[in-house]
Design a protein around this motif. Structure first.
Motif, mmCIF file in Angstrom:
data_model
loop_
_atom_site.group_PDB
_atom_site.id
_atom_site.type_symbol
_atom_site.label_atom_id
_atom_site.label_comp_id
_atom_site.label_asym_id
_atom_site.label_seq_id
_atom_site.Cartn_x
_atom_site.Cartn_y
_atom_site.Cartn_z
ATOM 1 N N VAL A 277 0.925 -0.959 0.037
ATOM 2 C CA VAL A 277 -0.118 0.120 0.001
ATOM 3 C C VAL A 277 0.991 1.390 -0.093
ATOM 4 N N LEU A 278 1.898 1.360 0.984
ATOM 5 C CA LEU A 278 2.680 2.436 0.961
ATOM 6 C C LEU A 278 3.456 2.731 -0.206
ATOM 7 N N ASP A 279 4.151 1.642 -0.841
ATOM 8 C CA ASP A 279 4.965 1.691 -1.803
ATOM 9 C C ASP A 279 4.033 2.033 -3.165
ATOM 10 N N THR A 280 2.898 1.820 -3.393
ATOM 11 C CA THR A 280 1.994 2.322 -4.482
ATOM 12 C C THR A 280 1.628 3.487 -4.354
ATOM 13 N N ILE A 281 1.421 4.129 -3.187
ATOM 14 C CA ILE A 281 1.277 5.619 -2.955
ATOM 15 C C ILE A 281 2.550 6.319 -3.205
ATOM 16 N N ALA A 282 3.704 5.890 -2.748
ATOM 17 C CA ALA A 282 5.074 6.446 -2.975
ATOM 18 C C ALA A 282 5.278 6.384 -4.559
ATOM 19 N N ALA A 283 4.981 5.298 -5.005
ATOM 20 C CA ALA A 283 5.362 5.257 -6.675
ATOM 21 C C ALA A 283 4.380 6.192 -7.286
ATOM 22 N N GLU A 284 3.116 6.581 -6.929
ATOM 23 C CA GLU A 284 2.385 7.412 -7.729
ATOM 24 C C GLU A 284 2.680 8.880 -7.458
ATOM 25 N N LEU A 285 3.170 9.096 -6.019
ATOM 26 C CA LEU A 285 3.610 10.340 -5.692
ATOM 27 C C LEU A 285 4.999 10.733 -6.546
ATOM 28 N N ASP A 286 5.983 9.767 -6.606
ATOM 29 C CA ASP A 286 7.180 9.793 -7.373
ATOM 30 C C ASP A 286 6.797 10.018 -8.820
ATOM 31 N N ASN A 287 5.833 9.314 -9.309
ATOM 32 C CA ASN A 287 5.652 9.593 -10.818
ATOM 33 C C ASN A 287 5.055 10.831 -11.123
ATOM 34 N N CYS A 288 4.335 11.300 -10.339
ATOM 35 C CA CYS A 288 3.579 12.718 -10.432
ATOM 36 C C CYS A 288 4.457 13.855 -9.998
ATOM 37 N N PHE A 290 7.134 15.848 -10.724
ATOM 38 C CA PHE A 290 7.246 17.034 -11.172
ATOM 39 C C PHE A 290 6.227 17.915 -11.466
ATOM 40 N N GLY A 291 5.173 17.135 -11.982
ATOM 41 C CA GLY A 291 3.944 17.541 -12.093
ATOM 42 C C GLY A 291 3.367 18.560 -10.916
ATOM 43 N N ILE A 292 3.330 17.768 -9.721
ATOM 44 C CA ILE A 292 2.882 18.101 -8.656
ATOM 45 C C ILE A 292 3.540 19.440 -8.069
ATOM 46 N N TYR A 293 5.154 19.377 -8.392
ATOM 47 C CA TYR A 293 5.795 20.554 -7.937
ATOM 48 C C TYR A 293 5.405 21.925 -8.868
ATOM 49 N N LEU A 294 5.088 21.806 -10.158
ATOM 50 C CA LEU A 294 4.720 22.719 -11.165
ATOM 51 C C LEU A 294 3.522 23.525 -10.559
ATOM 52 N N ILE A 295 2.483 22.467 -10.342
ATOM 53 C CA ILE A 295 1.134 22.530 -10.178
ATOM 54 C C ILE A 295 0.810 23.433 -8.942
ATOM 55 N N HIS A 296 1.401 22.644 -7.846
ATOM 56 C CA HIS A 296 0.989 23.103 -6.313
ATOM 57 C C HIS A 296 1.109 24.485 -6.004
ATOM 58 N N VAL A 333 -4.203 15.228 -8.492
ATOM 59 C CA VAL A 333 -5.312 14.660 -9.437
ATOM 60 C C VAL A 333 -5.181 15.470 -10.805
ATOM 61 N N ILE A 334 -4.789 16.662 -10.807
ATOM 62 C CA ILE A 334 -4.588 17.265 -11.996
ATOM 63 C C ILE A 334 -3.459 16.721 -12.948
ATOM 64 N N THR A 335 -2.227 16.582 -12.112
ATOM 65 C CA THR A 335 -1.339 15.950 -12.843
ATOM 66 C C THR A 335 -1.584 14.548 -13.173
ATOM 67 N N ARG A 336 -2.276 13.790 -12.602
ATOM 68 C CA ARG A 336 -2.785 12.353 -13.217
ATOM 69 C C ARG A 336 -3.627 12.399 -14.296
ATOM 70 N N VAL A 337 -4.491 13.322 -14.230
ATOM 71 C CA VAL A 337 -5.319 13.706 -15.500
ATOM 72 C C VAL A 337 -4.605 13.939 -16.474
ATOM 73 N N LEU A 338 -3.589 14.952 -16.440
ATOM 74 C CA LEU A 338 -2.867 15.567 -17.623
ATOM 75 C C LEU A 338 -2.015 14.498 -18.163
ATOM 76 N N LYS A 339 -1.582 13.265 -17.321
ATOM 77 C CA LYS A 339 -0.826 12.232 -17.975
ATOM 78 C C LYS A 339 -1.401 11.314 -19.005
ATOM 79 N N PHE A 340 -2.824 11.495 -19.046
ATOM 80 C CA PHE A 340 -3.669 11.040 -20.099
ATOM 81 C C PHE A 340 -3.657 11.813 -21.373
ATOM 82 N N VAL A 341 -3.164 12.775 -21.388
ATOM 83 C CA VAL A 341 -3.100 13.725 -22.633
ATOM 84 C C VAL A 341 -1.834 13.660 -23.304
#
Length: 348
Positions: A277-288, A290-296, A333-341
Motif C-alpha cells: 500500500v505505502l509503496d503504491t502511494i509512494a510510486a504514484e507520488l514519485d511518478n507525479c 514533477f507535475g505536483i511541483y509545478l502545479i501546487h 489529481v490534475i497531474t494524473r489527469v494530464l498524464k492521459f493527454v
C-alpha cells in the motif's frame, strides 16, 4: 513498481510532500500577525528545506550511475527539451493566471510579463528549479565523465572541495560579517548535492541507518530553534537575526546539508522489503512529483492570493495543514489527469 529503486521512490515521495508543506507554510506566514505565529510557520517551512536537495541527490543517484547510458539523443531529444518546454508553457500559464486573477493586466502587459518571466526569471519563485535542471542537464555529459572515471577517494575529494568552498566558507563569511577571499570556480551548491547522491547511492560513503535518522532529527531541531531565535531577536539583535535568516534561506547552509545526508542516508539503508500500500502511494507520488511541483503553487496562490483565505481566522496551524493536504491532492489529481493527454504526459 518492479523497475523502481524502492528507497529512491519512497524518498522522492516524502520530499514531494515536504515541498508542498514548505511552500504552504511559507505562504501562510504572510497572514501571521504575531511573532509566535511567524516563528511557527517559518520553523515548519525551514524544517522542510532538506526536500529539494534530496530531489537533486536522487537525480544524481540515477543520472550519474555508471551503468546508465546517456546518449545525445536522450539528452537533447528528451531531457533538455522537457525542461525547456515546461519552462515556457508553465511560465505562460502562470503569467496568464496573474494577469487574469491578480494583476488584471492588459494583453500587452501580459505578453511582456511572459517574456520577462521566461528570460529574466521574474516569474513564480518555484520556477528556479527548472533553470537548475536545465543547467544540470547541459553539464551532465561532463558530470558523467567524472562519475564514471573517478576513483572513490577522488569523489570524496570532490565533495570535500565543494562542501568547503560552497557551504562552510560562505557560512563563516556570513557569520563573521567578513568577505573571505577564498573561492573556487563554481557557481552553485547543487552539483555538490548531485554528486553526493551518487556517492551515497553507490556506497562510496556508508553511514549507519540509525545515525542518519538521528542526524536528521537533530538538524530539524536545530533549524527550528534557529528560526525561532531569528524571529524573536529581530528587534533586540537585528544583526544576528539577519545573519541567521540569511543562513536559513539558502540550501548551502551546513545544517541543511547534514539534514539532507541524514534523510537520504536513512532511506538508502532501509531494506528493500516492499510494503504494497505505502509503496503504491509512494510510486504514484514519485511518478507525479514533477507535475505536483509545478502545479501546487497555483493551488496555493489561488487559496492565499485570490481567495485571500486567512488560515489564522479558521484554526491556525491546523488550517494550514489542511490547506497543504488539499493542495497535494488537487495537484496530484490534475497531474494524473494530464498524464492521459498526449504530448503533455511527456512533460509532466
Amino acid at each position: 513498481m518492479n523497475n523502481r529503486i524502492l528507497y529512491l521512490s519512497r524518498l522522492k515521495a516524502l520530499a514531494c510532500i515536504a515541498v508542498v508543506i514548505l511552500h504552504g507554510f511559507y505562504a501562510a506566514n504572510a497572514f501571521a500577525a504575531t511573532t509566535g505565529a511567524q516563528s511557527a510557520m517559518l520553523s515548519i517551512r525551514n524544517a522542510m528545506m532538506w526536500a529539494v536537495p534530496c530531489f537533486v541527490m536522487a537525480s544524481g543517484a540515477l543520472l550519474l550511475d555508471r551503468n546508465r547510458i546517456l546518449s545525445n539523443k536522450k539528452l537533447f531529444g528528451k531531457y533538455i527539451p522537457r525542461m525547456a518546454i515546461a519552462l515556457v508553457v508553465f511560465s505562460l500559464l502562470f503569467s496568464v493566471f496573474d494577469a487574469a486573477l491578480i494583476k488584471h493586466s492588459s494583453f500587452g502587459e501580459t505578453v511582456k510579463d511572459i517574456f520577462s518571466d521566461i528570460f529574466i526569471g521574474t516569474g513564480w519563485a518555484h520556477m528556479w528549479y527548472i533553470y537548475l535542471m536545465l543547467a544540470i542537464y547541459l553539464l551532465l555529459p561532463f558530470y558523467k565523465m567524472i562519475s564514471s572515471n573517478a576513483k572513490p577517494n577522488e569523489l570524496k575529494y570532490l565533495l570535500l572541495v565543494y562542501c568547503l568552498f560552497m557551504s562552510v566558507i560562505p557560512f563563516i563569511g556570513t557569520l563573521s560579517g567578513k568577505s573571505l577571499p577564498f573561492y573556487i570556480c563554481v557557481y552553485t551548491i547543487y552539483p555538490f548535492y548531485l554528486f553526493l547522491g551518487h556517492v551515497l547511492h553507490i556506497g562510496v560513503i556508508k553511514l549507519p541507518k540509525n545515525a542518519c535518522g538521528l542526524m536528521f532529527l537533530i538538524c530539524i531541531g536545530i533549524t527550528a530553534m534557529l528560526t525561532a531565535y531569528s524571529r524573536g531577536a529581530a528587534e533586540t539583535a537585528p544583526v544576528a537575526s539577519a545573519r541567521i535568516t540569511a543562513f536559513l534561506e539558502g540550501y548551502s547552509f551546513p545544517i541543511y546539508i547534514a539534514a539532507s545526508i541524514g534523510a537520504f542516508g536513512y532511506f538508502r539503508r532501509t531494506k528493500n522489503k516492499p510494503f504494497p500500500v505505502l509503496d503504491t502511494i509512494a510510486a504514484e507520488l514519485d511518478n507525479c512529483s514533477f507535475g505536483i511541483y509545478l502545479i501546487h503553487m497555483a493551488v496555493l496562490k489561488y487559496i492565499f492570493a485570490v481567495m485571500k483565505f486567512n488560515p489564522f481566522e479558521h484554526g491556525g496551524t491546523i488550517a494550514v495543514i489542511g490547506i497543504c493536504i488539499v493542495t497535494l491532492i488537487i495537484s496530484y489529481v490534475i497531474t494524473r489527469v494530464l498524464k492521459f493527454v498526449p504530448y503533455v504526459n511527456k512533460i509532466i
